[in-house]
Design a protein around this motif. Structure first.
Motif, PDB file in Angstrom:
ATOM      1  N   ALA A  27       0.832  -1.204   0.000  1.00  0.00           N
ATOM      2  CA  ALA A  27       0.000   0.000   0.000  1.00  0.00           C
ATOM      3  C   ALA A  27       0.869   1.258   0.000  1.00  0.00           C
ATOM      4  CB  ALA A  27      -0.931   0.008   1.209  1.00  0.00           C
ATOM      5  N   ARG A  28       1.964   1.218   0.721  1.00  0.00           N
ATOM      6  CA  ARG A  28       2.882   2.357   0.751  1.00  0.00           C
ATOM      7  C   ARG A  28       3.443   2.616  -0.651  1.00  0.00           C
ATOM      8  NH1 ARG A  28       6.829   0.940   4.789  1.00  0.00           N
ATOM      9  NH2 ARG A  28       5.245   1.502   6.294  1.00  0.00           N
ATOM     10  N   GLU A  29       3.764   1.551  -1.378  1.00  0.00           N
ATOM     11  CA  GLU A  29       4.295   1.692  -2.736  1.00  0.00           C
ATOM     12  C   GLU A  29       3.218   2.251  -3.677  1.00  0.00           C
ATOM     13  OE1 GLU A  29       6.920   2.123  -5.533  1.00  0.00           O
ATOM     14  OE2 GLU A  29       7.431   1.505  -3.496  1.00  0.00           O
ATOM     15  N   THR A  33       3.411   5.807  -5.767  1.00  0.00           N
ATOM     16  CA  THR A  33       3.157   5.869  -7.207  1.00  0.00           C
ATOM     17  C   THR A  33       2.028   6.844  -7.505  1.00  0.00           C
ATOM     18  OG1 THR A  33       3.887   3.577  -7.480  1.00  0.00           O
ATOM     19  CG2 THR A  33       2.549   4.500  -9.237  1.00  0.00           C
ATOM     20  N   ALA A  34       0.950   6.775  -6.758  1.00  0.00           N
ATOM     21  CA  ALA A  34      -0.188   7.669  -6.967  1.00  0.00           C
ATOM     22  C   ALA A  34       0.202   9.118  -6.711  1.00  0.00           C
ATOM     23  CB  ALA A  34      -1.347   7.260  -6.067  1.00  0.00           C
ATOM     24  N   ARG A  35       1.078   9.339  -5.761  1.00  0.00           N
ATOM     25  CA  ARG A  35       1.508  10.694  -5.406  1.00  0.00           C
ATOM     26  C   ARG A  35       2.268  11.354  -6.557  1.00  0.00           C
ATOM     27  NH1 ARG A  35       4.644  10.286  -0.291  1.00  0.00           N
ATOM     28  NH2 ARG A  35       2.623   9.814   0.571  1.00  0.00           N
ATOM     29  N   LYS A  36       2.999  10.565  -7.333  1.00  0.00           N
ATOM     30  CA  LYS A  36       3.804  11.105  -8.429  1.00  0.00           C
ATOM     31  C   LYS A  36       2.954  11.686  -9.553  1.00  0.00           C
ATOM     32  CE  LYS A  36       7.639   7.886  -7.898  1.00  0.00           C
ATOM     33  NZ  LYS A  36       8.365   6.782  -8.531  1.00  0.00           N
ATOM     34  N   PHE A  37       1.769  11.127  -9.755  1.00  0.00           N
ATOM     35  CA  PHE A  37       1.010  11.455 -10.952  1.00  0.00           C
ATOM     36  C   PHE A  37      -0.349  12.085 -10.670  1.00  0.00           C
ATOM     37  CE2 PHE A  37       3.588   7.655 -11.798  1.00  0.00           C
ATOM     38  CZ  PHE A  37       4.426   8.180 -12.777  1.00  0.00           C
ATOM     39  N   CYS A  38      -0.485  12.800  -9.590  1.00  0.00           N
ATOM     40  CA  CYS A  38      -1.847  13.257  -9.308  1.00  0.00           C
ATOM     41  C   CYS A  38      -1.920  14.708  -8.896  1.00  0.00           C
ATOM     42  CB  CYS A  38      -2.472  12.392  -8.221  1.00  0.00           C
ATOM     43  SG  CYS A  38      -1.850  12.725  -6.578  1.00  0.00           S
ATOM     44  N   ASP A  39      -3.139  15.206  -9.036  1.00  0.00           N
ATOM     45  CA  ASP A  39      -3.544  16.470  -8.447  1.00  0.00           C
ATOM     46  C   ASP A  39      -4.228  16.063  -7.138  1.00  0.00           C
ATOM     47  OD1 ASP A  39      -4.782  18.725  -7.568  1.00  0.00           O
ATOM     48  OD2 ASP A  39      -5.855  19.138  -9.424  1.00  0.00           O
ATOM     49  N   PHE A  40      -3.614  16.341  -6.005  1.00  0.00           N
ATOM     50  CA  PHE A  40      -4.058  15.829  -4.714  1.00  0.00           C
ATOM     51  C   PHE A  40      -5.501  16.166  -4.374  1.00  0.00           C
ATOM     52  CE2 PHE A  40       0.592  16.219  -4.135  1.00  0.00           C
ATOM     53  CZ  PHE A  40       0.865  14.881  -3.976  1.00  0.00           C
ATOM     54  N   THR A  45      -7.697   7.978  -7.310  1.00  0.00           N
ATOM     55  CA  THR A  45      -6.727   6.908  -7.060  1.00  0.00           C
ATOM     56  C   THR A  45      -5.864   7.232  -5.853  1.00  0.00           C
ATOM     57  OG1 THR A  45      -6.645   6.423  -9.428  1.00  0.00           O
ATOM     58  CG2 THR A  45      -4.860   5.549  -8.078  1.00  0.00           C
ATOM     59  N   TYR A  46      -5.429   8.467  -5.757  1.00  0.00           N
ATOM     60  CA  TYR A  46      -4.606   8.869  -4.618  1.00  0.00           C
ATOM     61  C   TYR A  46      -5.412   8.794  -3.320  1.00  0.00           C
ATOM     62  CZ  TYR A  46      -1.800  11.613  -1.430  1.00  0.00           C
ATOM     63  OH  TYR A  46      -1.080  12.022  -0.342  1.00  0.00           O
ATOM     64  N   ARG A  47      -6.642   9.310  -3.337  1.00  0.00           N
ATOM     65  CA  ARG A  47      -7.475   9.276  -2.131  1.00  0.00           C
ATOM     66  C   ARG A  47      -7.748   7.842  -1.686  1.00  0.00           C
ATOM     67  NH1 ARG A  47     -11.276  13.668  -4.249  1.00  0.00           N
ATOM     68  NH2 ARG A  47     -12.413  11.820  -4.887  1.00  0.00           N
ATOM     69  N   GLU A  48      -8.009   6.962  -2.646  1.00  0.00           N
ATOM     70  CA  GLU A  48      -8.234   5.553  -2.309  1.00  0.00           C
ATOM     71  C   GLU A  48      -6.980   4.914  -1.729  1.00  0.00           C
ATOM     72  OE1 GLU A  48      -9.706   3.757  -5.881  1.00  0.00           O
ATOM     73  OE2 GLU A  48     -11.731   4.517  -5.570  1.00  0.00           O
ATOM     74  N   ALA A  49      -5.814   5.250  -2.286  1.00  0.00           N
ATOM     75  CA  ALA A  49      -4.547   4.712  -1.776  1.00  0.00           C
ATOM     76  C   ALA A  49      -4.306   5.185  -0.347  1.00  0.00           C
ATOM     77  CB  ALA A  49      -3.391   5.113  -2.692  1.00  0.00           C
ATOM     78  N   VAL A  50      -4.604   6.443  -0.075  1.00  0.00           N
ATOM     79  CA  VAL A  50      -4.447   6.984   1.283  1.00  0.00           C
ATOM     80  C   VAL A  50      -5.405   6.277   2.237  1.00  0.00           C
ATOM     81  CG1 VAL A  50      -4.836   9.027   2.729  1.00  0.00           C
ATOM     82  CG2 VAL A  50      -3.599   9.246   0.574  1.00  0.00           C
ATOM     83  N   HIS A  51      -6.648   6.122   1.815  1.00  0.00           N
ATOM     84  CA  HIS A  51      -7.653   5.460   2.659  1.00  0.00           C
ATOM     85  C   HIS A  51      -7.237   4.022   2.977  1.00  0.00           C
ATOM     86  CE1 HIS A  51     -11.516   4.582   4.404  1.00  0.00           C
ATOM     87  NE2 HIS A  51     -11.625   3.531   3.609  1.00  0.00           N
TER      88      HIS A  51
END
Length: 109
Positions: A27-29, A33-40, A45-51
């Motif tokens: 999940a950390r990985e 990855t999501a952090r590199k390619f997103c508008d926070f 995808t980023y929000r789901e990864a954080v959740h």
């Protein structure tokens, strides 16, 4: 009151903790990855990864606390049903039996 676990239950929860730690690494990985390619602000995808990462972290903390606080109770042969004992139920008219182990709520899940 300290939670009670059978030895088997303690082993199962320890295995679950190890599995969650591996999931946390994955999940950390995904989060990196999501952090590199997103508008926070807008990236689902980023929000789901954080959740997912937060859920795994919370589960790990809870299991660590539970395992640190737990008392392992040994099963004792007895005519009285007590914690850790296995109970065999057989209907008088049938050959089938059902076996149940008496465990705490934590272990029953």
């Amino acid at each position: 009151m300290k939670p009670k676990l059978t030895e088997t239950g303690h082993h199962q929860l320890t295995n679950r903790l190890a599995m969650l730690r591996r999931e946390r690494t994955d999940a950390r990985e995904r989060l990196r990855t999501a952090r590199k390619f997103c508008d926070f602000r807008e990236d689902v995808t980023y929000r789901e990864a954080v959740h997912e990462y937060e859920r795994i972290e919370a589960d790990i903390l809870e299991l660590n606390r539970l395992l640190d606080d737990a008392t392992i109770v040994e099963s004792v042969q007895s005519e009285v049903v007590t914690f850790g004992n296995q109970v065999v139920i057989r209907e008088m008219q049938q050959e089938e039996t059902e076996r149940y182990r008496i465990v705490s709520e934590v272990e029953a899940v």
